[in-house]
Design an enzyme around this catalytic site. Structure first.
Site, short mmCIF file in Angstrom:
data_model
loop_
_atom_site.label_atom_id
_atom_site.label_comp_id
_atom_site.label_asym_id
_atom_site.label_seq_id
_atom_site.Cartn_x
_atom_site.Cartn_y
_atom_site.Cartn_z
N ASP A 1 0.86 -1.17 0.00
CA ASP A 1 0.00 0.00 0.00
C ASP A 1 0.91 1.23 0.00
O ASP A 1 2.05 1.17 0.47
CB ASP A 1 -0.88 -0.02 1.25
CG ASP A 1 -1.59 1.29 1.48
OD1 ASP A 1 -2.42 1.67 0.63
OD2 ASP A 1 -1.29 1.96 2.49
N TYR B 1 -0.17 4.98 0.75
CA TYR B 1 -0.41 6.07 1.67
C TYR B 1 -0.56 5.57 3.11
O TYR B 1 -1.47 4.83 3.44
CB TYR B 1 -1.65 6.86 1.23
CG TYR B 1 -1.44 7.47 -0.13
CD1 TYR B 1 -0.50 8.49 -0.32
CD2 TYR B 1 -2.14 7.02 -1.25
CE1 TYR B 1 -0.29 9.05 -1.57
CE2 TYR B 1 -1.93 7.57 -2.50
CZ TYR B 1 -1.00 8.58 -2.65
OH TYR B 1 -0.78 9.13 -3.90
N ARG C 1 -7.52 12.84 6.31
CA ARG C 1 -7.30 11.43 5.99
C ARG C 1 -8.55 10.60 6.24
O ARG C 1 -8.92 9.75 5.41
CB ARG C 1 -6.13 10.90 6.83
CG ARG C 1 -5.85 9.41 6.69
CD ARG C 1 -5.51 9.00 5.28
NE ARG C 1 -5.03 7.63 5.21
CZ ARG C 1 -4.86 6.97 4.08
NH1 ARG C 1 -5.13 7.52 2.91
NH2 ARG C 1 -4.40 5.72 4.10
N SER D 1 -2.36 0.73 -4.92
CA SER D 1 -2.85 1.89 -4.18
C SER D 1 -4.13 2.48 -4.76
O SER D 1 -4.43 2.34 -5.94
CB SER D 1 -1.76 2.98 -4.18
OG SER D 1 -2.22 4.19 -3.63
#
Length: 228
Positions: A15, A17, A46, A122
């Site tokens: 992944d 982020y 986020r 991602s």
């Protein structure tokens, strides 16, 4: 959770982020404008960003991650009464050059040198991921940079995880998927990957299927688990 050695792994898929790139670094860099509000804004940004990916996936109203990231920032800034279009533009530009975690280059180099396939999988757009990888100096260490834009739906939809198998030409059980996001790690395990949860923030276990193979505090522990 005991840390096993995972045999038979042919590809490490990351992944982006929160795992390779620090999602808080954009707001942290803008502290001169945000002051003490930088961290609450980063956390709300986020949280809303992820929420919008799930809602768009469920409703079938896909927009790419750049749009979602901008919408989430709009929400976070409005909620915190930060009305500043120039700051919004600056934060979005900073999101393209998020800082990589300190151990990332060395870990990827060790994996690549050992002959392991290395990839990113991602929610980010191809342009976002290319910018982040270039900024971190890791682009040449990656065999593939896979974006959900290929399937137009966000994680944790199975079609996203399937991309790694199709592009890297490996079976699900030959993939070690690594994510700092608990929901992502658990969902990838439910798909069939071998999974390491890089639990950077010491979060409690999720209550969804299925439990990752192991939990690590940083990526630095990864090579010793998958390289033999």
């Amino acid at each position: 959770m005991n840390t096993p050695r995972l045999a038979g792994v042919e590809a490490c898929v990351f992944d982006a982020y929160g795992t390779l790139f620090d999602v808080n670094s954009a707001a942290r860099t803008a502290q001169n404008s945000l002051g003490e509000r930088w961290q609450p804004l980063a956390e709300l940004w986020r949280a809303k960003q992820l929420q919008y990916t799930w809602l768009r996936g469920l409703t079938g109203h896909h927009r790419d991650f750049w749009q979602v990231t901008g919408d989430a920032l709009d929400f976070a800034m409005s909620t915190m009464h930060v009305e500043d279009s120039a700051l919004h533009a600056r934060l979005m530009k900073l999101y393209l050059v998020l800082s990589a975690y300190a151990e990332v280059p060395d870990v990827l180099t060790r994996l690549k040198t050992a002959g392991m396939k290395v990839a990113i999988l991602s929610n980010g757009t191809p342009a976002m991921l290319a910018a982040a990888a270039a900024n971190a100096g890791i682009a040449e260490l990656l065999d593939a940079v896979l974006s959900v834009e290929e399937v137009k739906v966000y994680k944790p939809h199975p079609s996203v995880y399937r991309l790694a198998c199709e592009r890297l030409k490996v079976a699900t059980g030959q993939v070690c998927f690594v994510s700092s996001n608990g929901w992502d790690a658990y969902s990838a395990k439910a798909f069939g990957f071998r999974v390491l949860w890089c639990n950077r923030l010491g979060q409690c276990p999720e209550r969804i299927p299925e439990t990752p193979d192991a939990e690590i505090a940083t990526l630095a522990a990864l090579p010793d688990i998958v390289l033999h």
